[in-house]
Design a protein around this motif. Sequence first.
Motif, short mmCIF file in Angstrom:
data_model
loop_
_atom_site.label_atom_id
_atom_site.label_comp_id
_atom_site.label_asym_id
_atom_site.label_seq_id
_atom_site.Cartn_x
_atom_site.Cartn_y
_atom_site.Cartn_z
N VAL A 258 87.52 -62.55 72.58
CA VAL A 258 88.55 -61.76 73.45
C VAL A 258 88.70 -60.43 73.44
O VAL A 258 88.84 -59.67 74.32
CB VAL A 258 89.93 -62.68 73.13
N PHE A 259 88.51 -59.94 72.17
CA PHE A 259 88.93 -58.41 71.87
C PHE A 259 87.65 -57.84 71.44
O PHE A 259 87.91 -56.47 71.00
CB PHE A 259 90.05 -58.36 70.88
N GLY A 260 86.44 -58.16 71.53
CA GLY A 260 85.11 -57.40 70.79
C GLY A 260 85.07 -56.37 71.46
O GLY A 260 85.07 -56.42 72.97
N ASP A 261 84.56 -55.33 70.95
CA ASP A 261 83.92 -54.18 71.70
C ASP A 261 82.42 -54.46 72.49
O ASP A 261 81.55 -54.54 71.39
CB ASP A 261 83.86 -53.10 70.78
N PRO A 262 82.63 -54.46 73.57
CA PRO A 262 81.11 -54.71 74.33
C PRO A 262 79.87 -53.81 73.70
O PRO A 262 78.76 -54.51 73.78
CB PRO A 262 81.19 -54.40 75.71
N SER A 263 80.29 -52.69 73.47
CA SER A 263 79.23 -51.79 72.79
C SER A 263 78.48 -52.24 71.59
O SER A 263 77.46 -51.89 71.11
CB SER A 263 79.51 -50.45 72.89
N VAL A 264 79.38 -53.17 70.78
CA VAL A 264 78.98 -53.73 69.52
C VAL A 264 78.46 -54.97 69.44
O VAL A 264 77.54 -55.34 69.02
CB VAL A 264 80.11 -53.51 68.47
N THR A 265 79.36 -55.97 70.15
CA THR A 265 78.82 -57.32 70.44
C THR A 265 77.75 -57.48 71.46
O THR A 265 77.16 -58.76 71.15
CB THR A 265 80.31 -58.15 70.81
N GLY A 266 77.51 -56.47 72.27
CA GLY A 266 76.49 -56.97 73.34
C GLY A 266 76.89 -57.96 74.37
O GLY A 266 76.09 -58.35 75.19
N LYS A 267 78.13 -58.30 74.36
CA LYS A 267 78.71 -59.38 75.44
C LYS A 267 79.77 -58.43 76.20
O LYS A 267 80.41 -57.60 75.82
CB LYS A 267 79.13 -60.52 74.71
#
Length: 366
Positions: A258-267
Amino acid sequence: MPFAHDIITDISERVEKFARARVREALADEVFAGSGATDPAASLLLERAAAALTGGKRLRARFALLGWRAATARDEPSTAALGLGAALEIFQAAALVHDDIVDNSDTRRGHPSTWRALEAAHRERGWVGDSEAFGRSGAILLGDLLLGWSDDLFEEATAGAAARRATRAVYQRMRRDVILGQFLDVSEEAAWVRTPDAEHAERAMRIAVLKSARYSVAQPLELGATLGGASDAVRRGLAEVGAPLGLAFQLRDDILGVFGDPSVTGKPAGDDLREGKRTLLVAYAREGMDPAERSRFDARIGAADLAPDDVRALQDLVRNTGALERAEAVISDRADAARAAIAGEELAGVAGDLERLVEATTRRET
C-alpha cells in the motif's frame, strides 16, 4: 556460518548451475537434433525461465540453512542443505511468475514481469495472434516448468539423506499451504462482499498464515531442521520463532503493498490497492472507517480506472484509520516474540544469524 552475502552467493550459484544444466539438457534433446539451429520458441521459454531465477534476497533459503545449522551445529552447509535452499528459491520463482499473472502485475523487481516479457517477445518477433494472451499462457507454462525443476532439485539434493522422507513431507505440506493460501487470496477479492465486516480480519489472517507466514519463514526453518535431524527441542524453538516472524513478514508485505516506494519495491505505488487485495492491513483499515468511508473505500479499491490521485486518496484513508500504526505495532510485537524464542538455549548457536534475519524480514523496504 558464512555471512549472509556469502550464503546468498552460494545459493544463487547453485540455482544458476542447476538451471544451466536443465537448459542444456532440454536443448540437447534428440527432438531438436539435425535442425541446424536452436528452436527459437524453446529457447525463449528456457531463457525466460533462467531469467526468472535471478535476483531476490534468498530469504527462504537462508531460513532453511539456519534451520539445518540449528539441527547440526555445523558452520559450513552441506551439499544437501544448499540444494534444499536452492530448491526453495526455484519454487519461489515459480510462485512469483504465477502470482504476477494472477495479480496482473506488469513489473517484478523493477523489470517486466515474466508474462509481460513474453508478451513483448511475441510482439517483437512479429508472431500472429494476441500478444498478451501469448504472454499469459507462456508464463503459466514457464511457472509449471520451474515447479518441476524445484522438485527435481529437491530430489537430487536429498537423495541418500537419512531424513529425506520426513523432509519431503514438510515440502509437500508447504506446497499445499501456499497454493491454498493463494486461492483463498484470489477468492477473497470476490467473496469479501458476502463476508460480515467483523470476520474480514480473521479471514485475512488465515490467508496470511497459509500464503506467506508459514511458507516464507516457518516452513523453511522446519525444512532445514528436518533435513538436519533436529531434536524435538530445536524444532520447538524454531517453530516459536517462525510463527510470529512469518506473520510479521506478511504484515510488512501488506504495508509495502500500500505504501511502498516504487523506486525501491520495483512495483507501482499502491499496488495492493490497484489489485483489490483484501489484506490484514486493509481489514484493519475497514474496521476504523465509518460506514460512509467504508462504502467509498470498497467502491474504489481494485477499480480498473484507479488514477494516481485515487491511489493517494485511498492511501490517506487507510492511514487516517490508524491501521498503519496498528500493523506496525503487531509487527513489533511479533518480532519481539520471535526474539524471545531466539534467546532460548536450544538456539544459542544460531541466535545471532536469526536476529539478523528478524531485522531483514521486518524492517525491509522491498
